[in-house]
Scaffold this motif. Structure first.
Motif: not given
Lengths: 474, 164
Positions: A122, B145, A61, A126, A119, B135, B141, A63, A117, B138
Motif C-alpha cells: 500500500s 492513479i 489493514l 500511494f 503495509d 486489497r 489507490g 491505519l 497505512l 489498494d
C-alpha cells in the motif's frame, strides 16, 4: 477520522469536477485550502489512534496515527495550503488552475495514504499516486524545459517504483505478508531466507533514495524543482519528496527493519554525502530555484544522517528537521514565486537590491535561510543541534564534525544569495519591481511566523517530536 | 535448463518486443510492440501458473493501455521519420551494451541456487480473493492513479490540440 484523511481529498475531487457553472478558479482554490487547513485542525483536535480495517480475507489493514504520522499530516496540510495560494496567484488560466487543484488533491490523497497505512505494498501504491500527480504538475505549462524535467523525474521514478515492487515481492516470499508487523516480525525472528530478505531491504531502500532525491540518485531533482511552475515547486520541495522518500525511509528503516546495522551504515554514508554534495553544488548556482533545489538535497542529508544514527534523540532530531524543512523550503519557494512573478526571472545575476523593492519577501527569505543554516533562536537551530548532539553522543564524532562544518557551507551559499539578490545596488531589471500582493505574501509571512514560533517555543514542544518508544502503537 | 526452453523463448521474445517498442521510428508500431511485450508476459504468467494475473496483464496492459496510447497518439504531432531514425542510430551507438549486460546478468542469475519459494496460493489465497476482499484500499489507490493519468492526458495533450 483516519479513513477520512484518505477519502476527503477524493470526495473534494469528485465535487469539484461536477458540471456546476459556479465553480471558478477562486472557488477551486478555496476548496483545496479548506481541505488542507481542515486536515491540520482535525489532527490537532483528535488524539492519536490506530485503526484496524478487517477484511473477509483475514488481512488486517492498519491505519496508524502516531506522533510521526501526526507531524507529517500537519506538514502536508501546511505545505499544500502554501502551494495552493501560490498556485492561485501565479497560474492565471482557469483550466490550468483547475487541473492544478485537481492534481493537488490527488497528491494529497497519495501523501495522506503514505503516512497512515501500515503495509509495504500500500505504501508503494500511494507513493506512486503522489509521483504520477507530481510528474504531470511539473509539465503543467508544457514548456520544453519543464517537459524535460518531468520526463527525467518520470523515468527515475519508474525505476524507483520497480525497485520498490521488487523489494515488496521478495518480502512477500520470505515473510509471507507485506504488512509492517508481519515483515518486522519475520525479520526479527530470522527470515527463512536471510539473503533474500537482505536483498529485499536493499532494493526497497534504493527505491526510496531515488524518490527522495538523495545522493547519488538526485539527478532528476534540480531540473524538476527549477522548471516546475512556482506552486508545484512549493509542493514538490516542501512536502512531496519528503513524504515519498524521507518519511517512508524513516518509517520503514526504524519500524519495519528495526534499524538493521548494515542499513544504518549505508544511511550514515549517504547522508553525509548528500549534505556535502548538495551544499557544494548549491554554492555554484546562479539560478535561485536550482540553488534551493540543491539546498534541499543537502538538508535532507541531515535527516538521513540522523536516521542512520538511530538513537531516540537522533530520530527526534530527524523528524523535527523534516518538519522544519517542510516549513522553510515551502517559505523559500513561496519567496521565489513572488520574485519570479515581479521580475519575470529567477536568475540571481539579474537581481540586486530586491530588499528595497520587496522588503517583506526579503525579510521572510532571510528568516528562512537563517533557520536553514541553523542560526539560533530559529527552529532550524534546534533540529540541527539535536542531530549533531545525538551523533556526538553515539560516538559518531567524524560525522558530527562534518555536519557542523557543512552548516557553514549552507550559510555561505545563502549569504551569497542574499548579497546578490536582496542587498547591494538596484539593478536595471529590478528598478520597476514592486512588492508582491498580500495574497502571495500571506503564506510566506505565516510560514516565517511558524519558523520563529517553533524556535522560541521548542522547549515546550520537544515532546511532540519524540517518535520512538512511548507512542509505538502496534 | 532444458525444462525452461519455452520460458527462455518467451523471455527472448519479451526483450526483442521491448527493444522494438523503444527503437521503432513510428509511434503506432511502438504501441503494437508494447502490446506484443504484454502478450509475452501474459504467456509467461500462464506458464508460472498464475492464470488470473495473466488475464489482467492481457486485458489491462495489452488491451486498455494500448487503447489509451492510441488515443493519445491521435492528439500528438509525430516527428519526421528521418529525425527519429537519426536519434535511434545515436541511441544504439551510445547504449548498445545495455541489452548485453542484461542478458549476461540474467545468465549469471540462472547459475545461482535460489531457494524454492512457496506458490502464490500457499502464501495468501487466490488472486480473486486477494484482489476483491483483501486489497480494497489498494484498488482504490490504483483507480486514483488512473484518474491522475486521465488528468495528465487533459493537461498535456487536450489543451495543446485545442490550441493547434
Amino acid at each position: 477520522m483516519l479513513p477520512l484523511l484518505v477519502l476527503a481529498p477524493l470526495v473534494g475531487l469528485i465535487i469539484l469536477n461536477l458540471p456546476i457553472k459556479a465553480f471558478n478558479r477562486t472557488l477551486f482554490a478555496v476548496v483545496g485550502l479548506v481541505l488542507a487547513l481542515g486536515q491540520i485542525a482535525l489532527v490537532w483536535a483528535n488524539p492519536p489512534g490506530f485503526l484496524e480495517l478487517s477484511s473477509p480475507g483475514g488481512l488486517v489493514l492498519g491505519l496508524v496515527e502516531d506522533n510521526l504520522a501526526r507531524i507529517m499530516l500537519v506538514a502536508i496540510g501546511m505545505a499544500l495550503a502554501a502551494a495552493i495560494v501560490v498556485g492561485h496567484e501565479t497560474i492565471k488560466e482557469e483550466s490550468r488552475q483547475r487541473s492544478f487543484i485537481n492534481l493537488i488533491l490527488v497528491s494529497m490523497m497519495g501523501m495522506n495514504g503514505t503516512v497512515l497505512l501500515t503495509d509495504l505494498f500500500s505504501l508503494y501504491v500511494f507513493i506512486e499516486i503522489t509521483g504520477v500527480a507530481s510528474f504531470i504538475m511539473i509539465a503543467l505549462h508544457r514548456g520544453k524545459d519543464a517537459i524535460e524535467g518531468a520526463f527525467k523525474y518520470l523515468i527515475l521514478s519508474a525505476v524507483a517504483g520497480a525497485l520498490m515492487l521488487l523489494g515488496v515481492a521478495f518480502f512477500l516470499l520470505t515473510a509471507g505478508a507485506t504488512d509492517f508487523s508481519s515483515v518486522s516480525g519475520a525479520l526479527a525472528e530470522g527470515a527463512p531466507h536471510p539473503g533474500i530478505a537482505r536483498v529485499a531491504m536493499g532494493v526497497f531502500i534504493c527505491g526510496l533514495f531515488v524518490k527522495g532525491g538523495m545522493v547519488p540518485f538526485h539527478g532528476w531533482l534540480p531540473a524538476a524543482y527549477s522548471t516546475a511552475p512556482s506552486g508545484v515547486s512549493v509542493m514538490l520541495a516542501g512536502i512531496a519528496t519528503k513524504v515519498s522518500g524521507v518519511y517512508a525511509l524513516i518509517r520503514v528503516v526504524r519500524f519495519v527493519f528495526a534499524q538493521d546495522p548494515a542499513v544504518s551504515q549505508i544511511l550514515l554514508i549517504l547522508g553525509i554525502l548528500s549534505i556535502v554534495v548538495g551544499a557544494l553544488a548549491a554554492l555554484g548556482q546562479t539560478d535561485l530555484k536550482r540553488m534551493l533545489a540543491y539546498s534541499s538535497i543537502s538538508q535532507v542529508g541531515y535527516i538521513i544522517l540522523a536516521v542512520g544514527c538511530g538513537t531516540e534523540v537522533a530520530m527526534a532530531g530527524a523528524v523535527f528537521h523534516l518538519f522544519n524543512h517542510a516549513v522553510f523550503k515551502s517559505l523559500l519557494f513561496s519567496n521565489s514565486a513572488a520574485v519570479e512573478q515581479q521580475l519575470g526571472t529567477t536568475d540571481m545575476d539579474q537581481m540586486g537590491g530586491l530588499g528595497t523593492k520587496m522588503p517583506i519577501t526579503s525579510l521572510t527569505a532571510t528568516i528562512a535561510l537563517l533557520s536553514t543554516a541553523g542560526i539560533p533562536p530559529l527552529s532550524g537551530f534546534w533540529s540541527k543541534l539535536i542531530i549533531v548532539a545525538a551523533l556526538w553522543h553515539a560516538g559518531l564524532h567524524g560525522y558530527a564534525v562534518i555536519a557542523v562544518l557543512s552548516s557553514l557551507l549552507t550559510l555561505a551559499y545563502f549569504l551569497g544569495m542574499e548579497r546578490r539578490a536582496f542587498f547591494g545596488k538596484v539593478t536595471p531589471a529590478v528598478a520597476n519591481v514592486r512588492e508582491a500582493n498580500l495574497v502571495l505574501l500571506a503564506p510566506a509571512v505565516l510560514l516565517a511566523l511558524v519558523t520563529i514560533g517553533l524556535g522560541l517555543c521548542f522547549p515546550y514542544l520537544a515532546e511532540s517530536f519524540m517518535v520512538l518508544g512511548r507512542d509505538r502503537l502496534w | 535448463m532444458c525444462d525452461y526452453v519455452i520460458e527462455l523463448i518467451l523471455l527472448g521474445g519479451l526483450v526483442l518486443s521491448a527493444l522494438w517498442a523503444v527503437l521503432s521510428p513510428r509511434l503506432l508500431r511502438s504501441v503494437l510492440a508494447l502490446a506484443l511485450a504484454s502478450i509475452m508476459v501474459t504467456l509467461l504468467l500462464f506458464r508460472l501458473r498464475s492464470p488470473l494475473a495473466g488475464v489482467f496483464e492481457l486485458s489491462v496492459c495489452a488491451g486498455l493501455i494500448s487503447a489509451v496510447f492510441l488515443s493519445v497518439i491521435s492528439m500528438t504531432q509525430p516527428d519526421t521519420e528521418t529525425s527519429v531514425n537519426k536519434e535511434n542510430r545515436e541511441r544504439l551507438r551510445r547504449y548498445w551494451y545495455l541489452p548485453v549486460i542484461l542478458v549476461l546478468v540474467g545468465l549469471a542469475l540462472c547459475r545461482l541456487e535460489l531457494p524454492n519459494f512457496p506458490l502464490a496460493e500457499e502464501i495468501g489465497g487466490s488472486v480473486r480473493d486477494v484482489l476483491w476482499n483483501v486489497r480494497q484500499l489498494d484498488l482504490l489507490g490504483q483507480i486514483v492513479i488512473l484518474l491522475a493519468g486521465a488528468f495528465g492526458v487533459v493537461v498535456l495533450f487536450k489543451e495543446w490540440r485545442n490550441e493547434r
